[in-house]
Design an enzyme around this catalytic site. Structure first.
Site, short mmCIF file in Angstrom:
data_model
loop_
_atom_site.label_atom_id
_atom_site.label_comp_id
_atom_site.label_asym_id
_atom_site.label_seq_id
_atom_site.Cartn_x
_atom_site.Cartn_y
_atom_site.Cartn_z
N ASP A 1 19.44 44.28 -11.93
CA ASP A 1 18.40 44.46 -11.07
C ASP A 1 18.14 46.05 -11.08
O ASP A 1 16.85 46.22 -11.02
CB ASP A 1 18.52 43.97 -9.75
CG ASP A 1 17.52 43.91 -8.85
OD1 ASP A 1 16.41 43.79 -9.61
OD2 ASP A 1 17.31 44.19 -7.62
N CYS B 1 2.51 30.02 0.77
CA CYS B 1 2.39 31.75 0.71
C CYS B 1 1.49 31.95 2.20
O CYS B 1 0.28 31.65 2.09
CB CYS B 1 1.80 32.39 -0.56
SG CYS B 1 2.09 34.27 -0.29
#
Length: 375
Positions: A137, A201
């Site tokens: 990451d 969302c």
């Protein structure tokens, strides 16, 4: 290496990966996604990365693993299940507690995965006499599309990798090697007509399926953003004090995911329902002690209290007023500004009574703007 030797090596790597606690394993060619540079460039051109300038700065390397390492031939993708024990959506109604994203309720996943990847990569290097590089990451490697190419799952309409076995709950890591390994079959996108992740969302951060605009994303603002939370996103934040799991938590594929089999990946009890009243009283040392070994620690005390105070402003609980007023005098402008917003939300008249005296002593322009702003 001969074909038989490579097959035996892959079997050994898979067995060792499982023993190390990895739940998913797949192989992709380093050049498996020639479409990535163009897609990345288009997203950056639209400004969807918001204030994450490091994405633009590393564009050339991020779009192609071979730009990171020219000798790379294959990428081994690994996944670790972090399926939560409780549904993150259940906590949104508990306004007096802070909702911490599921991935941050345990040890920092970088620490968990990197050591395992190094051990597995070391095994590959010893057995085959090849070069390896490990990524978790923090490097400019696009793990999600590569994991899709390696058959671990597919990038859902929320842009996160979705697995048939683990839903939206997989930590990803990668091993690059200069050894040619037989790739696994890529996974076909399997979202169908479902749009739950888009519909849930709270800030409409998806301009289209499979596209995320960080400029509207609560996870971005609560974790990556360094300044005050923009006013239009404060009410939608609710009690989300670190990250936002909504689009992940509603994914129907989660029903096939099990809770992590490892205790070290399970939530620390103190992170499941932390009281906002206790969190807002943390000083820097207390914050560091509480979140030692957690991803939350990386955002620092001021940004964390900024989030907590936004949560308190949304809590509709006037018993928290004294704790908010203490933070009006905090040395950090970021904390003072958030405290002003919380005070005005909980008791507009009390806030107005303090406004003129506070402005007379306030030298920071962003904090002064909070006193003059609209809730």
């Amino acid at each position: 290496m001969a074909q038989a030797g490579i097959e035996k090596l892959i079997d050994e790597l898979k067995a060792r990966a499982e023993a190390l606690g990895f739940d998913a394993f797949g192989i992709a060619r380093a050049d498996a996604r020639p479409d990535l540079p163009e897609k990345l460039h288009a997203a950056l051109a639209e400004g969807w990365h918001a204030g994450m300038e490091w994405m633009a700065e590393t564009e050339d390397r991020r779009g192609d693993p071979r730009r990171l390492w020219s000798e790379a031939r294959s990428v081994i993708l690994l996944g670790v299940n972090y399926g939560p024990e409780i549904d993150p959506m259940d906590l949104l109604a508990e306004k007096r507690v802070g909702n911490i994203s599921a991935y941050a309720r345990n040890r920092d996943y970088h620490d968990i995965i990197k050591g395992r990847l190094k051990e597995l990569a070391g095994l590959l290097a010893r057995r085959a006499g090849v070069e390896v590089k490990v990524f978790v990451d923090t490097a400019p490697l696009m793990e999600k599309p590569l994991a899709e190419a390696a058959g671990l799952g597919w990038q859902g309409k929320h842009s996160v990798l979705v697995s048939r076995n683990f839903g939206s709950w997989l930590f990803l890591g990668a091993i690059l090697t200069d050894l040619d390994l037989p790739p696994d079959q890529p996974h076909a996108e399997s979202c169908g007509s479902c749009t739950r992740c888009l519909d849930i969302c709270p800030t409409n951060a998806f301009p289209a399926p499979f596209r995320l605009d960080a400029r509207k994303c609560l996870a971005y603002y609560s974790v990556e953003h360094k300044g005050p939370i923009p006013r239009e996103f404060r009410k939608p934040m609710g009690n989300r004090i670190y990250g936002c799991d909504d689009c992940l938590a509603v994914c129907p594929w989660n029903k096939f995911a099990s809770v992590s089999r490892e205790a070290k990946l399970r939530s620390r009890p103190e992170f499941e329902r932390p009281a906002l009243a206790e969190l807002v009283q943390l000083d820097d040392a207390g914050f560091r002690a509480l979140f030692a070994g957690s991803p939350v620690k990386r955002i620092g005390h001021a940004r964390f209290l900024r989030n907590v105070l936004v949560g308190i402003g949304n809590a509709d609980d006037q018993t928290l007023l004294p704790l908010v007023e203490i933070r009006l005098g905090d040395p950090s402008p970021l904390i003072r500004g958030a405290a002003i917003w919380a005070l005005r939300r909980l008791d507009p008249q009390r806030a107005e009574a303090r406004r003129l005296d506070s402005l007379a002593q306030e030298g920071d322009s962003t904090v002064r703007a909070e006193w003059d702003g609209v809730v």
